[in-house]
Design a protein around this motif. Structure first.
Motif: not given
Length: 209
Positions: A118-120, A144-145, A168-169, A193-195
């Motif tokens: 998914y993207v915004p 995730l993310g 996330h997670g 998101h960092p990941a």
């Protein structure tokens, strides 16, 4: 919905449905997704009516979910490459089985993993997962993310729909009396998101046959 002071909490959504908070934040999951996408790239599939699906998708496992003018179905070959879908990593199988067992569905062993990106601005409308031959097995969905808002209703389209934040997670598991409940994802909001950067990755494990 009591938080566990010694680990992640579980949120009950309905009989047979649960969110396992922070259950799957291991970095190796995304590394495996990258390897899978290098073999079977993410792509926008089409609905049977010919409209592009906003979420980008790929699969791993013995079977993969596809959608085109021929309808919704599972098949062993990636239509983009003509080759079998990448094998499902052993870590994925173990994660899905452990999450299902924690939610009350022991012995779950998926043969299909749908991987969505998914993207915004992208969403997933309310739907039921009913293309699987084995409706006795649960669905295990890993987020995730970027955070997302998960919608979860009842077995009838007219049933009330509740909204639940996913981070996330987080892992959502539903089966048994909730197996055919309607569900979806509201439009993803902008963010980083960092990941995963400006994206959300969703892994959905199923028993397709």
């Amino acid at each position: 919905m009591q938080p566990d002071l010694f680990g992640p909490r579980d949120d009950i959504l309905a009989p047979g449905a649960m969110i396992l908070r922070g259950f799957a934040a291991q970095p190796e999951i995304l590394a495996e997704v990258t390897r899978i996408a290098a073999v079977s790239p993410f792509r926008h599939m089409q609905t049977p009516g010919g409209r592009p699906i906003g979420v980008e998708m790929t699969n791993c496992g013995a079977l993969g979910w596809v959608s085109d003018r021929g309808g919704y179905r599972y098949q062993a070959q990636d239509p983009l490459t003509g080759r079998p879908w990448p094998p499902m990593p052993a870590g994925f199988v173990a994660l899905a089985g452990a999450a299902a067992a924690r939610a009350g569905f022991p012995g779950f062993r998926p043969d299909a993993c749908l991987i969505n990106r998914y993207v915004p601005g992208v969403k997933m409308g309310l739907h039921q997962d009913r293309d699987e031959a084995d409706l006795g097995a649960p669905i295990v969905s890993v987020s995730l993310g970027l955070p997302a808002t998960f919608q979860f209703g009842g077995p009838e389209r007219r049933d009330p729909v509740a909204k639940h934040g996913l981070a996330h997670g987080d892992v959502v598991v539903w089966g048994g009396p909730a197996r055919l409940n309607w569900h979806g994802i509201l439009t993803l909001k902008p963010g980083e998101h960092p990941a995963t950067g400006a994206a959300r990755i969703n892994l959905t494990f199923r028993r397709a046959r």
